[in-house]
Motif scaffolding. Structure first.
Motif, short mmCIF file in Angstrom:
data_model
loop_
_atom_site.label_atom_id
_atom_site.label_comp_id
_atom_site.label_asym_id
_atom_site.label_seq_id
_atom_site.Cartn_x
_atom_site.Cartn_y
_atom_site.Cartn_z
N GLU A 99 -15.03 -7.97 -5.65
CA GLU A 99 -16.33 -8.61 -5.50
C GLU A 99 -16.95 -8.78 -6.89
OE1 GLU A 99 -16.50 -9.69 -2.30
OE2 GLU A 99 -18.00 -10.83 -3.43
N GLU B 55 -11.69 -3.11 -0.41
CA GLU B 55 -12.57 -2.05 -0.91
C GLU B 55 -12.17 -0.69 -0.35
OE1 GLU B 55 -16.63 -3.20 -0.16
OE2 GLU B 55 -16.40 -4.98 -1.44
N LYS C 137 -13.27 -7.67 1.08
CA LYS C 137 -13.99 -6.59 1.78
C LYS C 137 -13.01 -5.51 2.25
CE LYS C 137 -18.36 -7.28 3.76
NZ LYS C 137 -18.66 -8.65 3.37
#
Ligand code: GLU
Length: 466
Positions: free
Chosen positions: A330, A323, A320
């Motif tokens: 992911e 990103e 996460k």
């Protein structure tokens, strides 16, 4: 109930010194099931900027420190300040002063010439004469003229100022705008602060604020004045040393928990413990044990903490965070393997992204020095044999240990030394010699991609000049 606050002036970005006082205030309130409030001190309209205001809220969101209730803006509380100014005037505890700029300047010059500290001389305190024309008055508080102003500081111990050190300071300017020390005292009292934790650059403001509390009969909170953060050579922390925008730490690839852990230790300790989870900070932090002397910023320590947290947070969390750096893992079927492999060596998320890219992107170039050193006459033949071996065992090859199981006998059979095989493999697969264990790289890339990269490297002879 303990109530604390963070009260930044939005005149610039939120720097780490500010975040540290916010953290201390937050921890102390939350540890005691109290309230932590955020108040934006935006009365200096000429110096405020919206960007800074947004950046403060953004930084709070990033580090996950939540405040109770709505954010208070001083700019929206002017009516309240006016009410208290009028009350003090009515009660004869404040007065209008008609001294002009020129008169003030002349007084200051005279005092300096006499080696006195410049201070207002109280000439309008009990004025009964004719009011001069053409001067918009300021409002001054009647500060005590004798005795002492004392308070027990949670960090600095007993503080004791002669009342004469505080003059009848201005509480409202001639345009009606209240002044800094006045509004801080009003707000802290009305917002029911029990504990005020702030930088020790505010220490000399405290006696003035106490004068206001006393004039209005407000309860005086407990104060904790936290020593500054210096650079490693003991000088004031500058931008170059790390006095940057809190959000720059995010951009540089620090995890919020590493930054908070770093900050809690800059000025406070619990034995020789270095790693503090949020729960531990909440359990152990106590502002009464804040260090009395300034602390030194140490970037290596921050990097060390950051690598600790990178290794220890979940892979889901890492992917996460990545990103933000446009590194999307992911949905990648090897996400866990890739992160397990790359996070071991990364000190920041930026480094983590670089090593993931290095692994996942097909190399376009091959390290010249490495190729020269490790790609010998028989290397190509050895790699071709190795590829054959991989193909023959393709159904058994999934994990790093599967590759290890077939590679070890191969090394023995051809009487190879490890670098003889491993370095050409590393160069072919990643372009360089620094990458992690070859078994891990092979497992992450998988058979098909690995073979493709071997063939590519062989087809250009590792870019070696003939
Ligand atoms: N607004 C002040 C500052 O940004 C802090 C005031 C206080 O904590 O009392 O330095």
């Amino acid at each position: 109930m303990i109530t604390t606050r963070f009260a930044p002036s939005p005149t610039g970005y939120l720097h780490i010194g500010g975040l540290r006082t916010a953290l201390y205030s937050y921890l102390w309130a939350k540890k005691n099931n109290g309230l932590f409030k955020l108040r934006i001190e935006d009365t200096d309209t000429a110096r405020n900027n919206d960007e800074a205001m947004k950046a403060i809220i953004e930084a709070f969101d990033w580090v996950g420190m939540s405040y109770d209730g709505d954010v208070e803006y001083q700019s929206k509380r002017l009516d309240i300040y006016t009410k208290y100014i009028n009350q003090l005037l009515d009660e004869g505890k404040a007065y209008k002063c008609y001294m002009s700029r020129d008169e003030l300047d002349a007084l200051r010059e005279e005092q300096m010439a006499n080696k006195q500290t410049p201070r207002y001389d109280g000439r309008y305190r009990d004025f009964t004469g004719t009011i001069p024309e053409g001067v918009d008055p300021v409002i001054r508080i009647k500060a005590p003229q004798e005795g002492r102003i004392t308070f027990e500081d949670g960090v600095k111990s007993s503080m004791d100022f002669a009342a004469t050190e505080v003059d009848d300071f201005v509480i409202a300017r001639s345009n009606g705008m209240p002044t800094y020390n006045f509004v801080v005292a009003i707000d802290d009292a009305l917002m029911e602060m029990t504990d005020v934790i702030r930088g020790d650059d505010h220490l000399t403001n405290t006696p003035k604020q106490i004068v206001i509390y006393n004039a209005l009969g407000f309860n005086i909170p407990k104060f904790y004045h936290v020593p500054m953060i210096n650079n490693p050579s003991g000088k004031k922390l500058s931008k170059r040393d790390g006095a940057m925008d809190v959000m720059d730490y995010k951009r540089k690839g620090y995890l919020a928990e590493a930054l908070l852990n770093f900050l809690v230790r800059l000025g406070w300790s619990n034995g020789d413990q270095e790693i503090f989870s949020m729960d531990e900070m909440l359990e152990l932090f106590d502002p009464n044990t804040i260090n009395k002397s300034a602390s030194a910023y140490n970037e290596d320590k921050l990097l060390w903490l950051n690598s600790h947290y990178i290794k220890n947070v979940s892979n889901d969390r890492l992917s996460k965070e990545l990103e933000f750096f446009d590194c999307i893992l992911e949905g990648h079927d090897k996400k866990e393997m890739i992160l397990d492999l790359c996070k071991e060596r990364a000190q920041t998320l930026v480094e983590l992204k670089a090593s993931i890219d290095n692994l996942l992107d097909t190399p376009l170039d091959y390290d010249k020095k490495g190729s020269k050193k490790f790609v010998k006459e028989n290397t190509i033949e050895m790699l071709e044999n190795y590829m054959k071996l991989l193909e023959e065992n393709k159904d058994t090859l999934h994990l790093a240990c599967d590759y290890e199981a077939i590679t070890k006998p191969f090394i023995a059979e051809f009487e190879l030394k490890f670098p003889q095989l491993f370095q050409p493999i590393r160069i072919a697969l990643t372009g360089g010699t620094q990458a992690p264990s070859v078994y891990d790289i092979l497992a992450v890339l998988g058979l098909e991609e690995s073979i493709k990269r071997f063939k590519q490297a062989i087809s250009v002879n590792f870019n070696k000049e003939a």
